[in-house]
Design a protein around this motif. Structure first.
Motif, PDB file in Angstrom:
ATOM      1  N   MET B   1       0.772  -1.186  -0.160  1.00 49.14           N
ATOM      2  CA  MET B   1      -0.249  -0.048   0.023  1.00 49.14           C
ATOM      3  C   MET B   1       1.041   1.191   0.079  1.00 49.14           C
ATOM      4  O   MET B   1       0.502   2.258  -0.611  1.00 49.14           O
ATOM      5  CB  MET B   1      -0.779   0.142   1.187  1.00 49.14           C
ATOM      6  CG  MET B   1      -2.099  -0.788   1.391  1.00 49.14           C
ATOM      7  SD  MET B   1      -3.059  -0.767  -0.344  1.00 49.14           S
ATOM      8  CE  MET B   1      -2.579  -1.970  -1.324  1.00 49.14           C
ATOM      9  N   ARG B   3       3.465   2.136  -1.456  1.00 50.48           N
ATOM     10  CA  ARG B   3       3.853   2.389  -2.681  1.00 50.48           C
ATOM     11  C   ARG B   3       3.119   3.544  -3.311  1.00 50.48           C
ATOM     12  O   ARG B   3       3.552   4.318  -4.264  1.00 50.48           O
ATOM     13  CB  ARG B   3       4.291   1.262  -3.450  1.00 50.48           C
ATOM     14  CG  ARG B   3       2.922   0.537  -4.451  1.00 50.48           C
ATOM     15  CD  ARG B   3       3.223  -0.735  -4.644  1.00 50.48           C
ATOM     16  NE  ARG B   3       2.092  -1.447  -4.532  1.00 50.48           N
ATOM     17  CZ  ARG B   3       1.133  -1.735  -5.577  1.00 50.48           C
ATOM     18  NH1 ARG B   3       1.561  -1.169  -6.749  1.00 50.48           N
ATOM     19  NH2 ARG B   3       0.072  -2.327  -5.427  1.00 50.48           N
ATOM     20  N   HIS B   4       1.949   3.514  -2.767  1.00 48.88           N
ATOM     21  CA  HIS B   4       1.031   4.628  -3.414  1.00 48.88           C
ATOM     22  C   HIS B   4       0.846   5.892  -2.404  1.00 48.88           C
ATOM     23  O   HIS B   4      -0.077   6.891  -2.851  1.00 48.88           O
ATOM     24  CB  HIS B   4      -0.694   4.352  -3.594  1.00 48.88           C
ATOM     25  CG  HIS B   4      -0.517   2.898  -4.789  1.00 48.88           C
ATOM     26  ND1 HIS B   4      -0.072   3.490  -6.064  1.00 48.88           N
ATOM     27  CD2 HIS B   4      -0.920   1.900  -4.851  1.00 48.88           C
ATOM     28  CE1 HIS B   4      -0.089   2.295  -6.800  1.00 48.88           C
ATOM     29  NE2 HIS B   4      -0.779   1.343  -6.155  1.00 48.88           N
ATOM     30  N   ASP B   8      -1.344   9.008  -3.467  1.00 44.55           N
ATOM     31  CA  ASP B   8      -2.698   8.990  -2.752  1.00 44.55           C
ATOM     32  C   ASP B   8      -2.888  10.288  -2.012  1.00 44.55           C
ATOM     33  O   ASP B   8      -3.943  10.901  -1.981  1.00 44.55           O
ATOM     34  CB  ASP B   8      -3.032   7.968  -1.879  1.00 44.55           C
ATOM     35  CG  ASP B   8      -3.307   6.595  -2.637  1.00 44.55           C
ATOM     36  OD1 ASP B   8      -3.381   6.507  -3.939  1.00 44.55           O
ATOM     37  OD2 ASP B   8      -2.862   5.637  -2.213  1.00 44.55           O
ATOM     38  N   GLN B  93     -11.692   4.814   3.670  1.00 43.79           N
ATOM     39  CA  GLN B  93     -11.093   3.761   4.357  1.00 43.79           C
ATOM     40  C   GLN B  93     -11.147   2.488   3.802  1.00 43.79           C
ATOM     41  O   GLN B  93     -10.567   1.492   4.114  1.00 43.79           O
ATOM     42  CB  GLN B  93     -11.346   3.714   5.736  1.00 43.79           C
ATOM     43  CG  GLN B  93     -11.391   4.907   6.604  1.00 43.79           C
ATOM     44  CD  GLN B  93      -9.803   5.111   6.585  1.00 43.79           C
ATOM     45  OE1 GLN B  93      -9.007   4.212   6.378  1.00 43.79           O
ATOM     46  NE2 GLN B  93      -9.640   6.421   6.717  1.00 43.79           N
ATOM     47  N   MET B  95     -11.394   1.900   0.623  1.00 47.52           N
ATOM     48  CA  MET B  95     -10.514   1.772  -0.572  1.00 47.52           C
ATOM     49  C   MET B  95      -9.237   1.247  -0.352  1.00 47.52           C
ATOM     50  O   MET B  95      -8.623   1.416   0.642  1.00 47.52           O
ATOM     51  CB  MET B  95     -10.646   3.009  -1.511  1.00 47.52           C
ATOM     52  CG  MET B  95     -12.112   3.532  -1.972  1.00 47.52           C
ATOM     53  SD  MET B  95     -12.328   5.059  -2.666  1.00 47.52           S
ATOM     54  CE  MET B  95     -10.904   5.147  -3.970  1.00 47.52           C
ATOM     55  N   PRO B  96      -8.697   0.980  -1.605  1.00 43.48           N
ATOM     56  CA  PRO B  96      -7.219   0.460  -1.592  1.00 43.48           C
ATOM     57  C   PRO B  96      -6.370   1.518  -1.650  1.00 43.48           C
ATOM     58  O   PRO B  96      -5.387   1.645  -2.397  1.00 43.48           O
ATOM     59  CB  PRO B  96      -7.011  -0.720  -2.651  1.00 43.48           C
ATOM     60  CG  PRO B  96      -7.780  -0.096  -3.600  1.00 43.48           C
ATOM     61  CD  PRO B  96      -8.979   0.397  -2.971  1.00 43.48           C
ATOM     62  N   ILE B  97      -6.191   2.454  -0.534  1.00 48.73           N
ATOM     63  CA  ILE B  97      -5.370   3.653  -0.589  1.00 48.73           C
ATOM     64  C   ILE B  97      -4.366   3.621   0.617  1.00 48.73           C
ATOM     65  O   ILE B  97      -4.907   2.688   1.747  1.00 48.73           O
ATOM     66  CB  ILE B  97      -5.939   4.766  -0.782  1.00 48.73           C
ATOM     67  CG1 ILE B  97      -6.816   5.202   0.553  1.00 48.73           C
ATOM     68  CG2 ILE B  97      -6.949   4.863  -1.662  1.00 48.73           C
ATOM     69  CD1 ILE B  97      -7.723   6.414   0.525  1.00 48.73           C
ATOM     70  N   ARG B  99      -3.208   4.102   4.139  1.00 47.54           N
ATOM     71  CA  ARG B  99      -4.065   4.453   5.271  1.00 47.54           C
ATOM     72  C   ARG B  99      -3.939   6.018   5.633  1.00 47.54           C
ATOM     73  O   ARG B  99      -4.847   6.540   6.090  1.00 47.54           O
ATOM     74  CB  ARG B  99      -3.626   3.444   6.393  1.00 47.54           C
ATOM     75  CG  ARG B  99      -3.975   1.937   5.825  1.00 47.54           C
ATOM     76  CD  ARG B  99      -5.068   1.303   6.448  1.00 47.54           C
ATOM     77  NE  ARG B  99      -6.486   1.758   5.628  1.00 47.54           N
ATOM     78  CZ  ARG B  99      -7.704   1.401   6.092  1.00 47.54           C
ATOM     79  NH1 ARG B  99      -7.728   1.103   7.384  1.00 47.54           N
ATOM     80  NH2 ARG B  99      -8.702   1.681   5.500  1.00 47.54           N
TER      81      ARG B  99
END
Ligand SMILES: Nc1ncnc2c1ncn2[C@@H]1O[C@H](COP(=O)(O)OP(=O)(O)OP(=O)(O)O)[C@@H](O)[C@H]1O
Ligand SMILES: [Mg+2]
Lengths: 248, 253
Positions: B1, B3-4, B8, B93, B95-97, B99
């Motif tokens: 995660m 890596r974004h 994000d 929360q 979504m795959p973002i 945290r």
């Protein structure tokens, strides 16, 4: 695709879920029915990693919600019971933001396509604060479709929508399932479950009391009597005829 | 995660920056109180205050800048609270973002909003006769201190933003912070104060930060005071960050 076993959840002394079990097959539409406070939202929140269960297990797309929440979040999209949109942004900006957060290419084009698909093109450049309840809900659902996640949760997707908008949402849900998306929806409208769902489960007093196809559920009651009645148009038919939209 | 994380945070930062640019009035409102204080102290009380400097507005400005930040961060708590209340927070929360991107976006937005407010206050001070012979280096020093101070208070503001039950609760925490400069060297030199008050004033963070900024503005040697100021800011920042993050993890668990 979704597998729930012996799920339990209490809020302080209130036992909301007392051992919920069900499974949803890939590409099917599963409707969870239940009256107010039955715990439908609680189930959806546990499945979408927003809430931890007290006991039992739940898996989505082969990932355990407690042990691999990040993988679960990559597999799902949630449309909560209350529209989760940004009021200050425009409809288009809301869609583009979600596309960006899903790390997709060309968020602007994705936004425009969805605006078109949900009849929001004219309103796309306006702040969401100026939208009607139904427009907000449509935008909310459109935001959930971005990125084509394999599983979609819809918590009471049509509550507060007018009949036309309801039918649009139903149409969108059917299209999703046709493309292979697994849909779990909760509803209080029995006709919605009848119209859409491959399987229907009823959540009552913390447990699933019945789970089956519509035909199976109907067989639980005594066989239908044959009665001859004059076929009256339903109020829905009247409404839709008068406002000039036919069921697509 | 992770890596974004930057992507994000940037996407969410774009969102909350739109929030503040579409309601510039909130930035203006945060500057009203510090500007009122500045007017009141310079034109009403100022004549009676022996600050020991030629221009009272120049003496006063560092403290006013800190008050500006203290009142500005209550909007951070407020915006975060609104996000928690509306479903949008849960949408993010689920979504795959990354945290923590949600919080960082709010924190960076707070920094931008406060820097704009600070610029407005400095412009008003210039109109009122504030002058500084400080060079680029000294101005950068002032900016650096203010950025650190803003970040520290912003992370502090994140805590009520995440936990408050009502909107008033989310912003009320900043009132004591706004009044802390009154018990410092911001308005009058501490050596006129009675014993215990003076002891408090001389050892609280605002005094060291105010003195450091004042020395930078007036081109005095900053001495070791600036390190005390930096230590306060960094210390507060680390503690507030740790508490905010643990509160956040508890909220999203
Ligand atoms: N955070 C909470 N704290 C305490 N009780 C809660 C909390 N969330 C839900 N409940 C209670 O748990 C029960 C189930 O709530 P839930 O929202 O899951 O029901 P629901 O089936 O979605 O109802 P509705 O049809 O009204 O949306 C309700 O009695 C509700 O009051
Ligand atoms: Mg519900």
């Amino acid at each position: 695709m979704i597998r729930v076993q012996a799920l339990e959840k209490s809020y302080k002394d209130l036992k909301v879920l007392r051992g919920v079990d069900f499974e949803v097959a890939r590409g099917s539409i599963f409707a969870l029915l239940g009256s107010n406070g039955a715990g439908k939202t609680t189930v959806v929140r546990i499945l979408s990693t927003l809430l931890k269960a007290d006991a039992g297990s739940a898996g989505v797309n082969g990932f355990d919600v407690a042990a691999q929440p990040a993988r679960v979040r990559e597999s799902i999209s949630l449309t909560g019971q209350f529209a989760a949109v940004d009021e200050i942004l425009t409809g288009r900006e809301n869609l583009a933001l979600v596309a960006r957060l899903r790390h997709l290419k060309d968020p602007g084009k994705i936004a425009d396509d969805l605006l078109d698909r949900f009849s929001l093109t004219d309103a796309g450049g306006r702040k969401v604060a100026t939208y009607s309840g139904g427009m907000r809900r449509r935008l909310d659902i459109a935001m959930s479709l971005i990125g084509d996640p394999p599983v979609i949760f819809l918590d009471e997707p049509t509550t507060g929508l007018d009949p036309e908008a309801r039918i649009e949402v139903w149409q969108a849900v059917r299209e999703l399932a046709a493309r292979g998306t697994t849909v779990l929806l909760t509803t209080q409208y029995l006709d919605e479950a009848e119209q859409l769902a491959d399987r229907i489960a009823i959540l009552h007093e913390g447990r699933i009391i019945v789970n089956g196809t519509l035909t199976e559920l109907k067989q639980l009651l005594p066989p239908a009597k044959v009665e001859y009645v004059e076929k009256q148009p339903t109020l829905e038919d009247v409404f839709l005829t008068l406002v000039g939209k036919d069921k697509r | 995660m992770t890596r974004h994380f930057f992507g994000d945070t940037t996407a969410l930062l774009g969102r909350s920056l739109r929030h503040i640019t579409r309601s510039m009035d909130t930035i203006i409102t945060t500057t009203v109180m510090p500007i009122m204080f500045m007017l009141l102290f310079v034109y009403v009380f100022g004549g009676a205050i022996q600050s020991g400097s030629d221009s009272y507005v120049t003496y006063l400005l560092p403290g006013i800048l800190l008050i500006t930040v203290a009142s500005g961060i209550s909007y951070t708590a407020y915006r975060l609270f609104l996000d928690m209340q509306s479903g949008i927070f849960e949408r993010f929360q689920s979504m795959p973002i990354a945290r923590s991107a949600v919080l960082w976006a709010h924190v960076l937005t707070s920094l931008v909003a406060n820097l704009i407010s600070l610029a407005v206050v400095v412009v008003v001070a210039l109109i009122m006769g504030f002058r500084s012979s400080a060079g680029i280096g000294a101005w950068l020093g002032v900016l650096g201190l203010l950025v650190l101070f803003t970040l520290a208070l912003t992370w502090l503001a994140v805590i009520p933003g995440l936990t408050a039950k009502t909107i008033d609760g989310a912003s009320a925490f900043s009132y004591p912070l706004v009044f802390l400069p009154f018990l410092s060297s911001a308005f009058v030199p501490t050596d006129t104060m009675p014993g215990p008050v003076r002891a408090f004033a001389e050892n609280q963070p605002v005094t060291s930060i105010v003195n450091a900024i004042r020395d930078l503005f007036t081109q005095q040697p900053v001495g070791s005071g600036i390190w005390v100021a930096i230590a306060w800011c960094v210390g507060l920042l680390v503690v507030a960050y740790a508490f905010a993050m643990s509160t956040y993890r508890r909220r999203i668990a």
